[in-house]
Design a protein around this motif. Structure first.
Motif, mmCIF file in Angstrom:
data_model
loop_
_atom_site.group_PDB
_atom_site.id
_atom_site.type_symbol
_atom_site.label_atom_id
_atom_site.label_comp_id
_atom_site.label_asym_id
_atom_site.label_seq_id
_atom_site.Cartn_x
_atom_site.Cartn_y
_atom_site.Cartn_z
ATOM 1 N N TYR A 1 -47.794 122.210 -10.618
ATOM 2 C CA TYR A 1 -47.166 121.582 -10.144
ATOM 3 C C TYR A 1 -45.893 120.492 -10.663
ATOM 4 O O TYR A 1 -45.232 120.095 -10.923
ATOM 5 N N ASN B 1 -39.951 118.751 -1.695
ATOM 6 C CA ASN B 1 -40.723 118.156 -0.741
ATOM 7 C C ASN B 1 -41.022 116.865 -0.916
ATOM 8 O O ASN B 1 -41.757 115.927 0.101
ATOM 9 N N ARG B 2 -41.142 116.488 -2.747
ATOM 10 C CA ARG B 2 -41.486 114.895 -3.138
ATOM 11 C C ARG B 2 -39.647 114.087 -2.544
ATOM 12 O O ARG B 2 -40.913 113.238 -2.257
ATOM 13 N N GLY C 1 -54.565 114.441 -2.232
ATOM 14 C CA GLY C 1 -54.092 115.474 -3.328
ATOM 15 C C GLY C 1 -52.674 114.897 -3.356
ATOM 16 O O GLY C 1 -52.035 115.419 -3.643
ATOM 17 N N THR C 2 -52.980 113.479 -4.605
ATOM 18 C CA THR C 2 -51.971 112.850 -4.706
ATOM 19 C C THR C 2 -50.966 113.581 -5.870
ATOM 20 O O THR C 2 -50.176 113.289 -6.033
ATOM 21 N N GLY C 3 -52.162 114.301 -6.708
ATOM 22 C CA GLY C 3 -51.167 115.031 -7.920
ATOM 23 C C GLY C 3 -51.054 114.024 -9.251
ATOM 24 O O GLY C 3 -51.500 113.009 -8.915
ATOM 25 N N ASP D 1 -57.391 112.103 -4.971
ATOM 26 C CA ASP D 1 -57.462 114.004 -5.575
ATOM 27 C C ASP D 1 -58.740 114.659 -6.357
ATOM 28 O O ASP D 1 -59.801 113.719 -7.077
ATOM 29 N N ASN D 2 -58.874 116.144 -6.209
ATOM 30 C CA ASN D 2 -60.277 116.089 -7.253
ATOM 31 C C ASN D 2 -60.667 116.371 -7.657
ATOM 32 O O ASN D 2 -60.871 117.263 -8.361
ATOM 33 N N ASP E 1 -62.948 115.346 -2.208
ATOM 34 C CA ASP E 1 -62.158 115.940 -1.736
ATOM 35 C C ASP E 1 -61.903 115.938 -0.438
ATOM 36 O O ASP E 1 -62.738 115.436 0.685
ATOM 37 N N VAL E 2 -60.893 116.402 -0.333
ATOM 38 C CA VAL E 2 -60.050 116.353 1.454
ATOM 39 C C VAL E 2 -61.292 117.154 2.013
ATOM 40 O O VAL E 2 -61.285 117.102 3.637
ATOM 41 N N ILE F 1 -50.082 115.328 1.421
ATOM 42 C CA ILE F 1 -48.387 116.309 1.207
ATOM 43 C C ILE F 1 -48.361 116.708 -0.189
ATOM 44 O O ILE F 1 -49.678 117.057 -0.667
ATOM 45 N N ALA F 2 -48.111 118.665 0.501
ATOM 46 C CA ALA F 2 -47.763 119.436 -0.818
ATOM 47 C C ALA F 2 -49.661 119.815 -0.822
ATOM 48 O O ALA F 2 -50.710 119.969 -2.022
HETATM 49 C C1 LIG Z 1 -48.726 120.526 -5.196
HETATM 50 S S1 LIG Z 1 -49.877 118.701 -5.956
HETATM 51 C C2 LIG Z 1 -49.050 117.791 -4.519
HETATM 52 C C3 LIG Z 1 -48.961 115.937 -4.886
HETATM 53 C C4 LIG Z 1 -48.046 114.850 -4.344
HETATM 54 N N1 LIG Z 1 -49.152 114.700 -2.790
HETATM 55 C C5 LIG Z 1 -46.202 115.204 -3.867
HETATM 56 O O1 LIG Z 1 -46.416 116.116 -2.661
HETATM 57 O O2 LIG Z 1 -46.110 115.925 -4.532
HETATM 58 C C6 LIG Z 1 -51.333 118.461 -4.947
HETATM 59 C C7 LIG Z 1 -52.685 117.849 -5.419
HETATM 60 O O3 LIG Z 1 -53.577 118.826 -4.631
HETATM 61 C C8 LIG Z 1 -55.059 118.502 -5.068
HETATM 62 N N2 LIG Z 1 -55.910 119.079 -3.965
HETATM 63 C C9 LIG Z 1 -55.747 120.199 -4.086
HETATM 64 N N3 LIG Z 1 -57.191 120.985 -3.378
HETATM 65 C C10 LIG Z 1 -57.815 119.487 -3.237
HETATM 66 C C11 LIG Z 1 -58.884 119.215 -2.122
HETATM 67 N N4 LIG Z 1 -59.991 119.626 -2.049
HETATM 68 N N5 LIG Z 1 -58.862 117.521 -2.240
HETATM 69 C C12 LIG Z 1 -58.019 116.944 -2.600
HETATM 70 N N6 LIG Z 1 -57.110 116.867 -3.676
HETATM 71 C C13 LIG Z 1 -57.343 118.409 -3.997
HETATM 72 C C14 LIG Z 1 -54.461 119.170 -6.097
HETATM 73 O O4 LIG Z 1 -55.258 119.067 -7.069
HETATM 74 C C15 LIG Z 1 -53.195 118.420 -6.645
HETATM 75 O O5 LIG Z 1 -53.553 117.545 -7.318
#
Ligand SMILES: C[S@@+](CC[C@H](N)C(=O)[O-])C[C@H]1O[C@@H](n2cnc3c(N)ncnc32)[C@H](O)[C@@H]1O
Length: 263
Positions: free
Chosen positions: A16, A50-51, A73-75, A99-100, A126-127, A154-155
């Motif tokens: 991403y 999305n951002r 899911g901060t990224g 984030d995980n 983990d969510v 988000i995403a």
């Molecule tokens: C595409 S990025 C989105 C970043 C930000 N939220 C945005 O929309 O710009 C998705 C993030 O979700 C995290 N992620 C994926 N599965 C997850 C889980 N089960 N629990 C927590 N985070 C997770 C990934 O590691 C990644 O950093």
């Protein structure tokens, strides 16, 4: 610094980051990204819109009076980050990031730039295990669960194959009335071929991936008051120029977003 193991396979956060034009990605991520771009040539537009939805929805929540944010899911940090948007409107906003991915953990310091009266913290979590996020002392130290919270995913949810309704309900049951849920996730409704092919790019690498329909996303908001205009592609969510957008853009972006308020 990444370990050798992390360089062996793509990470969704780094893929991403590459789509957003960031520098925190490696050859293995760019190879996966190239495969996705072959089937979904406009995914960079989707990532960017999305951002921008994250920017607008966070501002919307801050203007609605929300002062506590839980962003899962901060990224990898990408300026402006959510706390910077929230604190532009509400300098006292407090933000918990989750984030995980160990890659995001390694970058988390860049998310903790808020000064007083606001605050930020980061949880490696983990969510799919909402209970452990909710009882994490890092969260309870800066968020007051008796007051409304803006929960954003988000995403994120297209990387989660579990029952999303269970996850959403567990979080919202623990949150005060007036809390908000903010979601943006990939849908197969507009261009199933490109989206299902990109889902496969993740699945063949044993990374969870699940795209969803309008009906499924709407069901996650069943217990909430859906904020207008409802479940729509991100470029159609409270953007002044949204009325003139071509329908073809919906297929290029292939995401739904929505904001709901707990009554
Ligand atoms: C595409 S990025 C989105 C970043 C930000 N939220 C945005 O929309 O710009 C998705 C993030 O979700 C995290 N992620 C994926 N599965 C997850 C889980 N089960 N629990 C927590 N985070 C997770 C990934 O590691 C990644 O950093």
């Amino acid at each position: 610094m990444d370990s050798e193991h992390q360089l062996d396979q793509p990470h969704t956060s780094r893929v991403y980051d590459y789509f957003l034009g960031g520098k925190d990605n490696y050859e293995v991520d760019r190879r996966a990204a190239a495969e996705i771009l072959k089937v979904w040539p406009d995914i960079r537009t989707a990532a960017r819109l999305n951002r921008q939805f994250m920017h607008r929805s966070t501002k919307f929540l801050a203007e609605a009076g929300i002062r506590q944010f839980l962003d899962i899911g901060t990224g990898i940090p990408t300026e402006p980050n959510l706390h910077q948007i929230a604190q532009e409107t509400a300098p006292d906003a407090r933000v918990v990031y989750v984030d995980n991915d160990p890659v995001v953990l390694a970058h988390a310091r860049a998310l903790m730039t808020a000064g007083m009266p606001g605050a930020t913290t980061y949880i490696h979590g983990d969510v799919t295990d909402p209970a452990s996020i909710l009882r994490d002392p890092e969260l309870t130290e800066i968020l007051d669960l008796s007051q409304p919270i803006g929960l954003s995913m988000i995403a994120l949810l297209h990387f989660v194959e579990d029952d999303i309704l269970r996850i959403v309900r567990t979080f919202l049951d623990a949150m005060a009335p007036g809390s908000y849920l903010v979601i943006c996730t990939i849908t197969s409704d507009f261009a199933p071929e490109q989206v299902l092919a990109s889902q496969d790019v993740y699945r063949v690498r044993k990374l969870p991936a699940q795209v969803r329909t309008h009906e499924e996303v709407t069901a996650w908001f069943a217990d909430l008051d859906l904020v207008e205009p409802g479940v729509v592609p991100p470029h159609r969510w409270r953007l002044l120029e949204a009325t003139d957008l071509p329908a073809a853009l919906d297929a290029k972006v292939s995401c739904y977003c929505a904001v709901g308020r707990k009554p």
